[in-house]
Design a protein around this motif. Sequence first.
Motif: not given
Length: 483
Positions: A145-146, A196-197, A200, A202-205, A208-209
């Motif tokens: 997780t993030c 991971w991307m 999920h 989803r975008q690269n965490p 995003d962070m």
Amino acid sequence: MMTQLQSARKRIVTPQMRRVAERERVSPEFIMDQVARGHMVIPANTVHIAGAGSAEAKLDPIGIGRAVSTKVNANIGASPVTSDKQLELDKLRWAVRWGADTVMDLSTGGNLDETREYLLAGCSVPVGTVPIYQTIQGRNVEDLTCKDFLATIEKQARQGVDYFTIHAGILKEHLDLAAKRTSGIVSKGGSLLARWMIYHNRQNPLYDMFDDISGLLHDYDVTYSLGDGLRPGCLADATDEAQLAELRTMGELVHRAREAGVQTMVEGPGHVPFDQIEKNMRLQREICDGAPFYVLGPVVTDIFPGYDHITSAIGATAAAYWGACYLCYVTPKEHLGLPNKDDVKQGVIAYKIAAHAADIALGLPGARERDDEMALARAAMNWEKHFELAHDPAMARALHDEDLAVEADYCAMCGREWCAERISRELPGFAAGKDPRYQPASDRRPCRPLSEEELEILARRGTLPQCLGRQADVDQADGVAGE
């Protein structure tokens, strides 16, 4: 707390800037200006600056930027196959002995926190890590997780790590480009994030962070090393659209990091044909606004496993000449296994040659002084001075005495009568070999003892000339050993 970047922008010269200026023989104001522009970084975690009560643990800062000498990094670290913190500390000290300016702990096996603390406690050079390696230890990357990513980054920053490789530039939209490659994604961090991307959707965490990560790095003045998750892993993939797409994203991230007051450098390829190196260096400088460029090699041919410290040093010299300022070494074990101490030495020396050659070609202050001294010592046939000036004195002396155990005014390649240096020195009106500061001692010894290290070099080569004794034996005969 202000970071080095923020201090420089406020025209404040920090103690770290003064130390870098002293080492580079330039003014502190020059270093301050380079840091303020983002063209130089001083990786110096505030925890590492403070040290742990010992000189070994206290950071001796360096500057990384094209306006100063080219720096060399050595990768070390325990693997799941080999996990021994003492071995890694030995490799760290060995790397620094042979000239590494920084080390990266890339451990993926054993107790990572313990290993990292152990290394930092014995290290005065900047230390880097790749936090994602610890984040995935003992779990599946899909489950991260993030919060997990941020927790690892903060933990390592608290330990004193000076710079982090953060693969925030590889984006979900880049994966289709990489799918067409011969070698796919060869970066461990890049491949894990791709997995991971995809899982999920989803975008690269880390992208995003990014602003949250910048806040953590700011608190400890940790430097970004924006990781090239899509670096080419073979010549066929060099300078492709996947690599360039990630580079453009890293250009965006450089500006975002600077706005947060965080020092930033950018990592680059990889495997690149020699004729494409200049283009790669120029593109990075333009896209990333002159941020320091940190390159692995580049490796200029794919068919020399076991010798990639040489194939990559060729590329590294060109890269440093055309704009890279920080070279990550490659050892003979590249593509084959985990480097041992001798591999570390071979990699560091190959890259010191590459960095030094580029610095001479660039005309950096003082870069050629020692070379000019060596020329004077060689012309005078002053072997002792010759060995003293060599980067590896033990190797130079052992190889000389392998063939000719006499400190004579010639070497074994040509012999006395054919020695061009000796002939030049004897020619009337010639300056060669006559500098009074570099004349050999008058008491030339016919048979000089070699050290244990020098004898070990010759033993590995299978040659031990009979007249060469051990220094301990000579001391014993002279009554020194018993004193």
